[in-house]
Design an enzyme around this catalytic site. Structure first.
Site, PDB file in Angstrom:
ATOM      1  CB  SER A  77      -0.966  -0.011   1.191  1.00 16.22           C
ATOM      2  OG  SER A  77      -2.054  -0.849   0.906  1.00 16.22           O
ATOM      3  CE  LYS A 128     -19.289  17.918  11.695  1.00 16.06           C
ATOM      4  NZ  LYS A 128     -18.089  18.543  11.121  1.00 16.06           N
TER       5      LYS A 128
END
Length: 322
Positions: A137, A189
């Site tokens: 990664s 949110k």
């Protein structure tokens, strides 16, 4: 009368020859003196040149070196590391850099910033990524910023993708009679929330965020390795490959060791007699926040957990990681 004329002629010739012979001897002596002078001068100049050249060569091989930088933890944003890499770039005594890579990756932003710093170094001096156990990664993102990637046959390479994990603690909370209420302007949110099930809209929103980071990662792989990778889709689907597989797929350039890294620096980096340069470990200073014994232990433990989670295609970090 004739006899007198001949005698005078012979005397004249004799005097002339004597004068010329004396002049010739004097000239020969002068030439020899000048020859000795120039011979000694030439010897002195050549000796001085050889000594100076040898001194300069000695200074070159004793003052200059190849830096070896180890990247073996989970990658986070770290200003101190970036500042250290900037010093490496500007240090004229460092003629080349070997990055020892042994990391499972890290956060998206931390990996991107590390990639850019290494890329800046690669623009001014030869760099090689030497992979040990893994370059997965974000660690692979850092590796492709170098000029050349060397791995081991059994190294773990790739895992090109982005993930985000979060804990679902609803059942645990119910078991202990805990409830958590959140007042917010939108369901997006502070998403995701471990104490509630994510709606399809929230899941799509989070997937879009991850896809944007993933596209950037794939873009970098194409940019740095596009000409060497045979099938870009095959290597950017999150799979991990051995060093041998990675070589065949174009993810790395060679199976080898540090001697091969030096050989590349000498031939392709155009550093003459690079094998004569000392290889020095260059320590990247840690942040003060991570300098305590506990933090070092925690970072090492986190690397171990992160490594295990990579093999299971999951992560314990509650943010997007690569």
């Amino acid at each position: 009368m004739n006899f007198n004329i001949k005698s005078k002629s012979l005397k004249f010739l004799s005097d002339t020859f004597a004068t010329d012979y004396s002049s010739l001897l004097a000239f020969n002596v002068l030439i020899k003196k000048k020859y000795k002078f120039w011979k000694y001068l030439l010897f002195f100049v050549l000796s001085a040149v050889i000594i100076l050249f040898g001194f300069a060569k000695f200074r070159y091989y004793t003052g200059n070196y190849i830096a070896k930088i180890t990247i073996d933890n989970v990658i986070f944003t770290n200003d101190t590391v970036l500042e250290s890499l900037e010093k490496v770039k500007n240090d004229k005594k460092i003629k080349a850099v070997i990055f020892k890579i042994n990391s499972p990756g890290g956060t998206i932003t931390g990996s991107e910033m590390l990639y850019k710093s290494i890329k800046d170094i690669s623009a001014v001096k030869p760099t090689v990524a030497l992979v040990y156990d893994m370059a997965a990664s974000g660690a692979y993102m850092a590796s492709i910023a170098t000029n050349y990637i060397i791995a081991q046959n059994t190294s773990m390479i790739g895992s090109i993708g982005v993930l985000m994990d979060y804990w679902n603690l609803q059942d645990v909370a119910k078991k202990f009679g805990l409830t958590k209420k959140t007042i917010r302007t939108s369901e997006f949110k502070a998403a995701p929330n471990s104490f509630e099930e994510a709606s399809p809209e929230v899941e799509k929103y989070l997937k879009d965020l991850l896809n944007d980071g993933y596209k950037y990662f794939v873009y970098l792989v194409k940019l740095e390795r596009g000409k060497k990778i045979k099938n870009i889709n095959e290597v950017t689907n999150g799979k991990v490959f051995t060093g041998m597989q990675a070589l065949d797929l174009g993810l790395v350039d060679q199976i080898g060791n540090i001697n091969d890294a030096v050989l590349f620096i000498e031939k392709n980096g155009k550093i003459k007699n690079a094998k004569n340069l000392e290889i020095k470990d260059y320590s990247i200073v840690e942040d003060k926040e991570q300098s305590s014994l506990f933090d070092k232990f925690f970072n090492k433990a986190l690397s171990t957990i992160f490594n295990a989670s990579k093999n299971q295609q999951s992560s314990v970090l509650m943010n997007a990681t690569i």
